[in-house]
Design a protein around this motif. Structure first.
Motif, PDB file in Angstrom:
ATOM      1  N   UNK A   1      -3.297  -8.728   2.908  1.00 45.26           N
ATOM      2  CA  UNK A   1      -3.421  -7.684   1.896  1.00 45.26           C
ATOM      3  C   UNK A   1      -2.342  -7.841   0.827  1.00 45.26           C
ATOM      4  N   UNK A   2      -1.111  -8.068   1.254  1.00 45.54           N
ATOM      5  CA  UNK A   2      -0.034  -8.291   0.282  1.00 45.54           C
ATOM      6  C   UNK A   2      -0.304  -9.540  -0.547  1.00 45.54           C
ATOM      7  N   UNK A   3      -0.845 -10.585   0.092  1.00 43.24           N
ATOM      8  CA  UNK A   3      -1.178 -11.798  -0.641  1.00 43.24           C
ATOM      9  C   UNK A   3      -2.258 -11.527  -1.683  1.00 43.24           C
ATOM     10  N   UNK A   4      -3.269 -10.722  -1.330  1.00 41.53           N
ATOM     11  CA  UNK A   4      -4.328 -10.369  -2.295  1.00 41.53           C
ATOM     12  C   UNK A   4      -3.757  -9.593  -3.471  1.00 41.53           C
ATOM     13  N   UNK A   5      -2.847  -8.640  -3.188  1.00 42.44           N
ATOM     14  CA  UNK A   5      -2.218  -7.887  -4.276  1.00 42.44           C
ATOM     15  C   UNK A   5      -1.429  -8.813  -5.191  1.00 42.44           C
ATOM     16  N   UNK A   6      -0.689  -9.762  -4.603  1.00 46.08           N
ATOM     17  CA  UNK A   6       0.098 -10.718  -5.381  1.00 46.08           C
ATOM     18  C   UNK A   6      -0.815 -11.563  -6.267  1.00 46.08           C
TER      19      UNK A   6
ATOM     20  N   UNK B   1      -1.943  -9.839  10.622  1.00 45.16           N
ATOM     21  CA  UNK B   1      -2.573 -10.753   9.670  1.00 45.16           C
ATOM     22  C   UNK B   1      -3.217  -9.987   8.515  1.00 45.16           C
ATOM     23  N   UNK B   2      -3.819  -8.830   8.807  1.00 43.36           N
ATOM     24  CA  UNK B   2      -4.446  -8.030   7.761  1.00 43.36           C
ATOM     25  C   UNK B   2      -3.416  -7.579   6.736  1.00 43.36           C
ATOM     26  N   UNK B   3      -2.272  -7.118   7.203  1.00 42.59           N
ATOM     27  CA  UNK B   3      -1.221  -6.653   6.288  1.00 42.59           C
ATOM     28  C   UNK B   3      -0.704  -7.812   5.442  1.00 42.59           C
TER      29      UNK B   3
ATOM     30  N   UNK C   1      -8.832  -2.091  -4.936  1.00 40.24           N
ATOM     31  CA  UNK C   1      -7.979  -2.067  -3.774  1.00 40.24           C
ATOM     32  C   UNK C   1      -8.818  -2.094  -2.490  1.00 40.24           C
ATOM     33  N   UNK C   2      -9.941  -1.386  -2.497  1.00 40.89           N
ATOM     34  CA  UNK C   2     -10.814  -1.390  -1.334  1.00 40.89           C
ATOM     35  C   UNK C   2     -11.339  -2.799  -1.074  1.00 40.89           C
ATOM     36  N   UNK C   3     -11.623  -3.511  -2.148  1.00 40.36           N
ATOM     37  CA  UNK C   3     -12.104  -4.889  -2.028  1.00 40.36           C
ATOM     38  C   UNK C   3     -11.052  -5.751  -1.340  1.00 40.36           C
TER      39      UNK C   3
ATOM     40  N   UNK D   1     -10.830  -4.902   2.416  1.00 46.57           N
ATOM     41  CA  UNK D   1     -11.979  -5.443   3.139  1.00 46.57           C
ATOM     42  C   UNK D   1     -11.874  -6.951   3.316  1.00 46.57           C
ATOM     43  N   UNK D   2     -11.493  -7.641   2.277  1.00 45.38           N
ATOM     44  CA  UNK D   2     -11.328  -9.100   2.365  1.00 45.38           C
ATOM     45  C   UNK D   2     -10.264  -9.455   3.387  1.00 45.38           C
ATOM     46  N   UNK D   3      -9.136  -8.747   3.360  1.00 44.27           N
ATOM     47  CA  UNK D   3      -8.042  -9.026   4.294  1.00 44.27           C
ATOM     48  C   UNK D   3      -8.465  -8.765   5.736  1.00 44.27           C
ATOM     49  N   UNK D   4      -9.163  -7.648   5.971  1.00 41.73           N
ATOM     50  CA  UNK D   4      -9.588  -7.306   7.331  1.00 41.73           C
ATOM     51  C   UNK D   4     -10.606  -8.319   7.859  1.00 41.73           C
ATOM     52  N   UNK D   5     -11.543  -8.727   7.022  1.00 46.82           N
ATOM     53  CA  UNK D   5     -12.549  -9.700   7.462  1.00 46.82           C
ATOM     54  C   UNK D   5     -11.932 -11.071   7.722  1.00 46.82           C
TER      55      UNK D   5
END
Length: 77
Positions: free
Chosen positions: A41-46, A36-38, A1-3, A6-10
């Motif tokens: 982040x949801x896209x990464x979880x998906x 954009x980060x949020x 989740x931390x990964x 971090x990816x979303x924020x960068x």
């Protein structure tokens, strides 16, 4: 989740360098970055969830292929 965080924020930080967003005030840029980060982040979880489902699917397909190969050769277990 931390990964994923971090990816979303960068990635959102990288998007702030776009010329259309660079002319915004710092407060607007911060809200754009947060939005954009949020979203990312949801896209990464998906994507992570879909990846796990595909791994399970391919594992099941591999077991079925092995079973079909054994049956084609006439072997039993």
């Amino acid at each position: 989740m931390t990964k994923d965080i971090l990816i979303s924020a960068l990635a959102a930080g990288f998007l702030l360098r776009h010329p259309w967003i660079a002319v915004c005030s710092p407060g607007q840029q911060a809200s754009i970055w947060l939005g954009m980060t949020v979203c990312l982040l949801f896209f990464c979880f998906f994507c992570e969830e879909k990846h796990e489902k595909w791994l399970k699917y391919w594992e099941r397909v591999g077991r079925i292929r092995e079973m079909m190969d054994r049956l084609a050769k006439g072997e039993k277990k």
